[in-house]
Design an enzyme around this catalytic site. Structure first.
Site, PDB file in Angstrom:
ATOM      1  N   GLY A   1       0.772  -1.239   0.000  1.00 48.71           N
ATOM      2  CA  GLY A   1       0.000   0.000   0.000  1.00 48.71           C
ATOM      3  C   GLY A   1       0.804   1.289   0.000  1.00 48.71           C
ATOM      4  O   GLY A   1       0.316   2.327  -0.438  1.00 48.71           O
TER       5      GLY A   1
ATOM      6  N   ASP B   1       0.751   3.066   4.469  1.00 45.32           N
ATOM      7  CA  ASP B   1      -0.277   3.874   3.810  1.00 45.32           C
ATOM      8  C   ASP B   1      -1.299   4.412   4.801  1.00 45.32           C
ATOM      9  O   ASP B   1      -1.662   5.578   4.760  1.00 45.32           O
ATOM     10  CB  ASP B   1      -0.964   3.061   2.695  1.00 45.32           C
ATOM     11  CG  ASP B   1      -1.491   1.698   3.158  1.00 45.32           C
ATOM     12  OD1 ASP B   1      -1.300   1.329   4.334  1.00 45.32           O
ATOM     13  OD2 ASP B   1      -2.092   0.984   2.327  1.00 45.32           O
TER      14      ASP B   1
ATOM     15  N   ASP C   1      -4.913   2.244  11.178  1.00 40.92           N
ATOM     16  CA  ASP C   1      -6.278   2.052  11.684  1.00 40.92           C
ATOM     17  C   ASP C   1      -6.168   1.559  13.122  1.00 40.92           C
ATOM     18  O   ASP C   1      -5.987   2.360  14.036  1.00 40.92           O
ATOM     19  CB  ASP C   1      -7.024   1.079  10.770  1.00 40.92           C
ATOM     20  CG  ASP C   1      -8.509   0.980  11.103  1.00 40.92           C
ATOM     21  OD1 ASP C   1      -8.978   1.751  11.953  1.00 40.92           O
ATOM     22  OD2 ASP C   1      -9.201   0.127  10.515  1.00 40.92           O
TER      23      ASP C   1
ATOM     24  N   ASP D   1      -5.651  -0.148  -1.755  1.00 41.12           N
ATOM     25  CA  ASP D   1      -6.404  -1.080  -2.587  1.00 41.12           C
ATOM     26  C   ASP D   1      -7.667  -1.589  -1.939  1.00 41.12           C
ATOM     27  O   ASP D   1      -7.847  -1.515  -0.721  1.00 41.12           O
ATOM     28  CB  ASP D   1      -5.523  -2.301  -2.869  1.00 41.12           C
ATOM     29  CG  ASP D   1      -5.395  -3.192  -1.625  1.00 41.12           C
ATOM     30  OD1 ASP D   1      -4.923  -2.679  -0.590  1.00 41.12           O
ATOM     31  OD2 ASP D   1      -5.800  -4.369  -1.672  1.00 41.12           O
TER      32      ASP D   1
ATOM     33  N   ARG E   1      -5.163   0.673  -6.907  1.00 45.02           N
ATOM     34  CA  ARG E   1      -3.955   1.331  -6.382  1.00 45.02           C
ATOM     35  C   ARG E   1      -3.490   2.458  -7.300  1.00 45.02           C
ATOM     36  O   ARG E   1      -2.853   3.408  -6.845  1.00 45.02           O
ATOM     37  CB  ARG E   1      -2.806   0.318  -6.250  1.00 45.02           C
ATOM     38  CG  ARG E   1      -3.061  -0.786  -5.234  1.00 45.02           C
ATOM     39  CD  ARG E   1      -1.751  -1.522  -4.945  1.00 45.02           C
ATOM     40  NE  ARG E   1      -1.954  -2.790  -4.275  1.00 45.02           N
ATOM     41  CZ  ARG E   1      -2.117  -2.938  -2.959  1.00 45.02           C
ATOM     42  NH1 ARG E   1      -2.101  -1.885  -2.164  1.00 45.02           N
ATOM     43  NH2 ARG E   1      -2.296  -4.129  -2.424  1.00 45.02           N
TER      44      ARG E   1
HETATM   45  P1  IMP Z   1      -4.385  -1.637  11.041  1.00 45.59           P
HETATM   46  O1  IMP Z   1      -3.451  -2.795  11.176  1.00 45.59           O
HETATM   47  O2  IMP Z   1      -5.749  -1.889  11.621  1.00 45.59           O
HETATM   48  O3  IMP Z   1      -3.789  -0.334  11.545  1.00 45.59           O
HETATM   49  O4  IMP Z   1      -4.679  -1.475   9.484  1.00 45.59           O
HETATM   50  C1  IMP Z   1      -3.774  -0.868   8.647  1.00 45.59           C
HETATM   51  C2  IMP Z   1      -3.557  -1.674   7.377  1.00 45.59           C
HETATM   52  O5  IMP Z   1      -4.782  -2.089   6.798  1.00 45.59           O
HETATM   53  C3  IMP Z   1      -2.846  -0.810   6.378  1.00 45.59           C
HETATM   54  O6  IMP Z   1      -1.542  -1.312   6.168  1.00 45.59           O
HETATM   55  C4  IMP Z   1      -3.690  -0.890   5.118  1.00 45.59           C
HETATM   56  O7  IMP Z   1      -3.008  -1.613   4.123  1.00 45.59           O
HETATM   57  C5  IMP Z   1      -4.955  -1.606   5.475  1.00 45.59           C
HETATM   58  N1  IMP Z   1      -6.133  -0.692   5.462  1.00 45.59           N
HETATM   59  C6  IMP Z   1      -6.768  -0.166   6.533  1.00 45.59           C
HETATM   60  N2  IMP Z   1      -7.789   0.616   6.161  1.00 45.59           N
HETATM   61  C7  IMP Z   1      -7.806   0.596   4.809  1.00 45.59           C
HETATM   62  C8  IMP Z   1      -8.636   1.260   3.821  1.00 45.59           C
HETATM   63  O8  IMP Z   1      -9.570   2.027   4.102  1.00 45.59           O
HETATM   64  N3  IMP Z   1      -8.324   1.005   2.527  1.00 45.59           N
HETATM   65  C9  IMP Z   1      -7.301   0.184   2.153  1.00 45.59           C
HETATM   66  N4  IMP Z   1      -6.501  -0.444   3.042  1.00 45.59           N
HETATM   67  C10 IMP Z   1      -6.748  -0.237   4.357  1.00 45.59           C
HETATM   68 MG    MG Z   2      -0.956  -2.234   4.149  1.00 39.40          MG
END
Ligand code: IMP
Ligand code: MG
Length: 176
Positions: A41, A97, A100, A156, A162
């Site tokens: 990403g 990228d 969350d 994505d 992308r």
């Molecule tokens: P986390 O581990 O919950 O912080 O999620 C982060 C990862 O999930 C990032 O590396 C992104 O690749 C993917 N991600 C989270 N939200 C989105 C979104 O809205 N669109 C695309 N990818 C996302």
């Molecule tokens: Mg990612």
């Protein structure tokens, strides 16, 4: 797209500002900075970021998958490809990228910390409002976004979109 959140030119301006802030932070370090892009990403973000950064730097890649296939909810972060460089004793900046829950960033930072870097920071293009659930925060943040599933500029859905140059919210009917 249902909605465009950030247009190409707005992203460009913000990425340049981030690049300057990062360059200022690392201006005095000994040796090059090691950037760790989290694939896939972050590729477009990193490509633009490093070209706006007047700093000696190296890249060490890592591939982590959190949203396997057609999912919009995070699973356990899985390391798909191990870190391609040695970060022992190096100043390291992890670049992803979107932040969350922070589980992806936390898992990557955990792997890097095992190698005992000289310093460890992180930069993300987007940050979602995860509130109290977030396990880690980033040092450099491009934009705060609402809790939509966003694509484009490297992000994505099912590995698609992308190459869309802006960042937008995907139409509901395209998400299965
Ligand atoms: P986390 O581990 O919950 O912080 O999620 C982060 C990862 O999930 C990032 O590396 C992104 O690749 C993917 N991600 C989270 N939200 C989105 C979104 O809205 N669109 C695309 N990818 C996302
Ligand atoms: Mg990612």
């Amino acid at each position: 797209m249902a909605r465009v959140l950030f247009r190409e030119d707005e992203i460009r301006a913000r990425v340049r500002a981030l690049a300057n802030a990062i360059a200022d932070t690392y201006a005095g370090i000994e040796g090059p900075l090691t950037l760790v892009p989290v694939l896939s990403g972050s590729i477009i973000f990193v490509a633009d970021l490093i070209r706006a950064m007047p700093l000696r730097l190296k890249l060490a890649l890592i591939h982590v998958s959190t949203y396997p296939g057609r999912t919009t909810r995070a699973g356990e972060p899985k390391t798909v490809m191990a870190l391609t460089g040695d970060v022992n004793g190096k100043h390291v900046l992890v670049v992803d990228d979107i932040l969350d829950s922070g589980r992806t960033l936390a898992s990557v930072c955990g792997l890097i910390r095992e190698q005992k870097p000289a310093s460890l920071r992180s930069a993300v293009l987007l940050r979602k409002p995860a509130g109290a659930q977030r396990v880690i925060d980033a040092d450099f943040i491009g934009f705060d976004v609402s809790d939509f599933f966003v694509v484009g500029y490297g992000l994505d859905y099912d590995d698609l979109y992308r190459n869309y140059p802006h960042i937008g919210v995907l139409r509901e009917e395209l998400i299965r």
